[in-house]
Design a protein around this motif. Structure first.
Motif, PDB file in Angstrom:
ATOM      1  N   TYR B  36       0.835  -1.207   0.000  1.00 53.10           N
ATOM      2  CA  TYR B  36       0.000   0.000   0.000  1.00 53.10           C
ATOM      3  C   TYR B  36       0.867   1.252   0.000  1.00 53.10           C
ATOM      4  CZ  TYR B  36      -4.083  -2.876   0.799  1.00 53.10           C
ATOM      5  OH  TYR B  36      -5.072  -3.796   0.672  1.00 53.10           O
ATOM      6  N   CYS B  37       1.779   1.338   0.945  1.00 51.58           N
ATOM      7  CA  CYS B  37       2.529   2.592   1.027  1.00 51.58           C
ATOM      8  C   CYS B  37       3.663   2.649   0.008  1.00 51.58           C
ATOM      9  CB  CYS B  37       3.068   2.821   2.426  1.00 51.58           C
ATOM     10  SG  CYS B  37       4.319   1.649   2.939  1.00 51.58           S
ATOM     11  N   CYS B  48       2.758   0.769   6.093  1.00 51.49           N
ATOM     12  CA  CYS B  48       1.517  -0.018   6.145  1.00 51.49           C
ATOM     13  C   CYS B  48       1.717  -1.455   6.575  1.00 51.49           C
ATOM     14  CB  CYS B  48       0.818   0.038   4.789  1.00 51.49           C
ATOM     15  SG  CYS B  48       1.632  -0.948   3.520  1.00 51.49           S
ATOM     16  N   LEU B  93      -6.411  -2.978   9.175  1.00 52.69           N
ATOM     17  CA  LEU B  93      -6.802  -1.889   8.274  1.00 52.69           C
ATOM     18  C   LEU B  93      -8.316  -1.778   8.169  1.00 52.69           C
ATOM     19  CD1 LEU B  93      -4.241  -2.231   5.343  1.00 52.69           C
ATOM     20  CD2 LEU B  93      -4.292  -0.526   7.154  1.00 52.69           C
ATOM     21  N   ILE B 151      -6.174   4.608   4.767  1.00 51.62           N
ATOM     22  CA  ILE B 151      -5.382   3.596   5.472  1.00 51.62           C
ATOM     23  C   ILE B 151      -4.017   4.140   5.892  1.00 51.62           C
ATOM     24  CG2 ILE B 151      -6.541   1.641   4.372  1.00 51.62           C
ATOM     25  CD1 ILE B 151      -4.042   1.462   2.532  1.00 51.62           C
ATOM     26  N   CYS B 153      -1.403   5.405   4.360  1.00 51.01           N
ATOM     27  CA  CYS B 153      -0.198   4.961   3.656  1.00 51.01           C
ATOM     28  C   CYS B 153       0.721   6.147   3.393  1.00 51.01           C
ATOM     29  CB  CYS B 153      -0.580   4.298   2.347  1.00 51.01           C
ATOM     30  SG  CYS B 153      -1.228   5.468   1.142  1.00 51.01           S
TER      31      CYS B 153
END
Ligand code: SF4
Ligand code: SF4
Ligand code: FES
Lengths: 182, 693
Positions: B36-37, B48, B93, B151, B153
């Motif tokens: 994600y990040c 993340c 998450l 989330i 990120c």
């Protein structure tokens, strides 16, 4: 709400001059703003951003990350009782109960007259003196309920000149809208 | 001796460059590690924990997006331990996630959905009330924020920090309350804000103008080119069953956009959907009425033939038309109508400076391309404010400044956005361009001197690789020859082989120049001789029409009309027989005698030539509105009505003819243009020779 005064700006500029990059002075600059108004206001955030060549969003990020900067209304005196293990074992829980009763507020709240805020904090690094309370920059170690009452009495009856109007409530629009159930 | 590092991932050996991140090495083997990040263009932060993998010998799982490869490493990305961790991370998450996929713009192309299906827990074990935020928050003109979906990120914040350096959004609070936000009164209005919509791996950041554009699985994609400026950013047109354009998305081409878009381009597609001309029209008793294609074509042809050959016709063709359309317009104007007054702009351009890219080559620079900026340690911008004139190229310069510590010298009448990053801002009074450039050249030759100029010169007198960028605003200078001379001095002072990139205003200005949509220049940049030598410029055409010296105007695309004084435009159009060919009457202040309905770029195939001469293809995304047609077909009909047949039945055939006519395009193979374009060659003849006024 308050923008930075000429004096605060000067102080911040002086601090910034000590660093190769102005934005390195951000943490002390936020303390200057907090000393001025009791809290770090949005206006001060914008002013600091300008003085330190950062953006307001960046400054607000830092100001809201650290718990020692207040961004919404707090009392003139902030009583911080250590709630970590050593102090807890030595009776900080009783201090907390007593404060709740005596001040009529819950942890994290401020008395209606704007005089006191009390909160529990993580380890103050003085376990040898547990239980510990921090008030301003002063530590009270091996604190008893009797001593606590004396401190409050003392502060409660401080002359009015030493007790300016409490800072106004800042609408803290970024707090979660409370726990509604889904 | 090999510089490569050998390691094993999931039992497969791989050799890869040192410093490759594990997640990238796995990708090279075709192994998907969910992230994600992590983003290839942003510095790794490991926020993340989605990408955890097991490395033998390490007690704990390790984020593969922050861990570089090491010789002999043995990595597992798919064992039970890793899968358990993934399931756990996804469960975290999703604790506060609103699961409002049914109304979320991201639904269907959302990595949070995808990974939850693939690796996530089937059920939640969280029994407490979820955290709620007000939503959506409009944090900028084009951006909506839904904090419940976020989330954390931090891709959005990192983009604004590392790529655009417009830090208008920040990370506020901590722990459970951590969120993205802006400071009241300082909204997220960066002109690159739209990129965060693409970067956001969930539906937390969505486009305000494109909100609820449709469900992603009902959307089709067609590759195309942005028409917002001359950068020629590659885009993907997203449309619903070829009916309307619902959003534009980036399509990375390292030669032009480097993967980003500016908001002007990204959200500037409304003209495709709105106020469109669906029918051909003719003016009857003061009223515009729908006509058949045939009627309108015949009427237009009769006006054109009446004024052919007589010098009483003027032609303006927009620089956002395709090369194929412009080539057709040029053919009809010069070859059939024997008219030499044709231009692509009505702003004041010095004829000497029209072919700016040839001028700088004449001055002794190498013809630069945008990617030359990526190699330069010193960048000189002259008369150009990239923020406004070509936003995406500003990001390329910022990349050079931030990632490679390149240095900038800016010559502009004011401090520009990029001026924040340099002490070498040479600010001058408008009109002083030539003397500033000349004094910089002299100072470079002498290795320094006084003041800002001297400092800049000291910097530039080193050996470091350089790139020069010049802007089209210089084209307006009345004493252009002085500037041309000064540029020559600068080129020789900076040394051999310094690339110079010319920034043109519109998406196909360069194509219009290559195709002779400018008085005095034939296709291929050949200076006109004989009868076609003395055409009028755009502004002269409008003035002549107003004063009655021209009797008819054929305007293709309204852009040139927007550049001139509105009063002049009105007076000019009202005073002549006026044929308008375009996609909308919105910017046409006077009812034309004939209206020919042209499609926009989104409805046709063709090519554009960007600012540095890259020829790129567009493809039809949506169906033509009503009876509108590609411009070159309309022109072919006009030709036929005038008794001249033009043999071309497809855009490819038109392009073949362009290749014959324009030497710079002769080497381009149609099959190679593909979706990423091909650089045209440098072959235009000397610029100064034969330019006429
Ligand atoms: S808004 Fe999107 S990009 Fe930004 S931190 Fe949240 S999830 Fe990441
Ligand atoms: S920089 Fe120019 S071509 Fe690129 S997206 Fe923006 S307007 Fe379009
Ligand atoms: S992708 Fe590795 S920690 Fe986020």
């Amino acid at each position: 709400m308050a923008h930075l005064t000429a004096e605060s700006r000067q102080r911040i500029n002086d601090i910034a001059a000590r660093y190769p990059e102005k934005r390195s002075a951000l943490l002390p600059a936020l303390y200057v703003a907090q000393e001025q108004d009791g809290i770090v206001t949005d206006e001060a955030i914008i002013d600091i951003a300008e003085l330190l060549e950062a953006t307001p969003a960046y400054v607000k990020g830092v100001a809201s990350f650290y718990t020692m900067y207040y961004r919404y209304s707090v009392g003139k005196y902030i009583l911080q009782v250590c709630g970590t293990l050593s102090c807890e074992l030595c009776g900080s829980g009783q201090l907390v109960n007593h404060l709740e009763e005596r001040l009529g507020i819950k942890e994290g709240e401020t008395t209606p007259d704007g005089r006191f805020t009390f909160e529990t904090v993580e380890c103050l690094g003085a376990c040898g003196g547990a239980p510990v309370m921090l008030l301003g920059d002063k530590y009270y170690e091996k604190l008893t309920i009797k001593q606590l009452d004396a401190i409050i009495d003392d502060l409660r009856f401080k002359p009015a000149s030493d007790h300016p109007e409490p800072p106004q409530l800042v609408p803290f629009e970024d707090k979660p809208a409370g726990a509604k159930s889904t | 001796m090999s510089d490569l590092v050998t390691l094993t991932i999931d039992g497969q050996q791989i050799q890869t460059a040192p410093n490759t991140l594990l997640v990238e090495a796995a990708a090279q083997l075709g192994i998907l590690v969910p992230v994600y990040c992590y983003h290839p263009k942003l510095a790794p932060i490991g926020a993340c924990r989605m990408c955890l993998v097991e490395i033998e010998g390490m007690p704990k799982l390790t984020p593969s997006c922050t861990t570089p490869v090491k010789e002999g490493m043995v990595v597992h990305t798919q064992n039970a331990r890793v899968e358990k961790a993934r399931r756990g991370m996804l469960e975290f998450l999703l604790i506060h996630h609103p699961l409002d996929c049914p109304v979320c713009d991201k639904g269907g192309e959302c990595p949070l959905q995808d990974y939850t299906y693939e690796f996530g827990p089937r059920k939640t074990r969280f029994r407490y009330p979820k955290r709620h935020w007000d939503k959506p928050l409009q944090i900028g003109k084009n951006i909506l924020l839904d904090r419940e979906r976020c989330i954390m990120c931090l891709r959005c914040v990192r983009f604004c920090e590392e790529i655009s350096d417009h830090q208008q959004i920040g990370v506020f609070e901590r722990g459970h309350s951590q969120c993205i936000g802006t400071v009241p009164g300082h909204s997220f209005d960066s002109q690159f804000s739209g990129n965060t919509i693409e970067l956001c791996p969930v539906g937390a950041l969505t486009g305000a103008p494109t909100r609820f554009f449709g469900r992603t699985w009902e959307i089709q994609h067609t590759p195309s080119i942005c028409t917002g400026c001359a950068a020629g950013c590659n885009i993907r047109i997203d449309h619903r069953q070829q009916r309307d354009v619902v959003r534009l998305w980036s399509r990375e081409n390292k030669h032009t956009d480097d993967g980003w878009l500016c908001d002007r381009g990204r959200f500037g597609y409304e003209f495709v959907n709105q106020d469109r001309l669906k029918d051909f029209k003719i003016l009857q008793d003061g009223q515009l009425v729908d006509a058949t294609t045939q009627q309108a074509t015949v009427k237009a042809a009769s006006i054109l033939s009446k004024h052919a050959n007589s010098g009483s016709l003027g032609v303006l063709a927009s620089p956002i038309l395709t090369n194929e359309e412009l080539y057709a317009v040029e053919w009809l104007t010069r070859s059939v109508l024997q008219t030499s007054s044709i231009d692509h702009t009505a702003s004041a351009v010095n004829p000497q400076a029209v072919q700016l890219h040839s001028v700088v080559r004449e001055a002794g620079f190498r013809s630069g391309v945008l990617t030359d900026i990526d190699e330069a340690a010193q960048i000189v911008t002259i008369g150009v404010d990239l923020s406004n004139d070509q936003p995406i190229t500003e990001l390329r310069v910022k990349k050079a400044l931030f990632q490679r510590k390149a240095q900038l010298v800016s010559l502009y009448p004011e401090t520009i956005e990029l001026g924040r990053y340099t002490e070498h801002n040479l600010i001058y009074e408008p009109g002083q361009e030539a003397s500033v450039v000349a004094s910089l050249a002299a100072a470079v030759r002498s290795g320094g001197g006084e003041g800002v100029v001297g400092q800049a010169a000291r910097l530039l007198s080193s050996e470091a690789p350089k790139a020069v960028i010049v802007g089209w605003k210089l084209q307006g200078l009345s004493d252009f020859s002085a500037l041309a001379k000064a540029l020559g001095e600068l080129a020789s002072a900076l040394g051999p082989d310094v690339p110079c990139i010319t920034i043109y205003p519109n998406c196909n200005t360069r194509g219009a120049l290559d195709l002779g949509i400018t008085p005095g220049w034939l296709p291929g940049g050949v200076a006109a001789t004989g009868s076609s030598e003395s055409g009028m410029t755009g502004i002269q055409i409008l003035e002549a029409a107003r004063d009655g010296r021209l009797k008819a105007l054929w305007v293709v695309g309204a852009e040139p009309l927007l550049e001139a004084d509105p009063e002049l435009v009105k007076a000019a159009l009202a005073n002549v027989e006026f044929i308008y060919q375009g996609w909308s009457l919105r910017d046409v202040p006077v009812d034309p005698d004939v209206v020919l309905a042209n499609v926009t770029f989104a409805e046709q195939a063709g090519t554009f030539t960007n600012t540095d001469g890259r020829v790129q293809r567009i493809y039809p995304a949506v169906k033509p509105h009503g009876r509108s047609r590609p411009g070159w077909q309309i022109v072919a009909d006009l030709g036929r009505a005038l008794g001249k047949t033009w043999e071309a039945t497809s855009d490819q055939e038109v392009f073949e003819q362009i290749r014959q006519a324009v030497p710079a395009y002769s080497q381009i193979k149609w099959s190679e243009v593909g979706t990423l374009g091909v650089q045209s060659g440098a072959s235009a003849p000397p610029a100064m020779a034969g330019a006429t006024g």
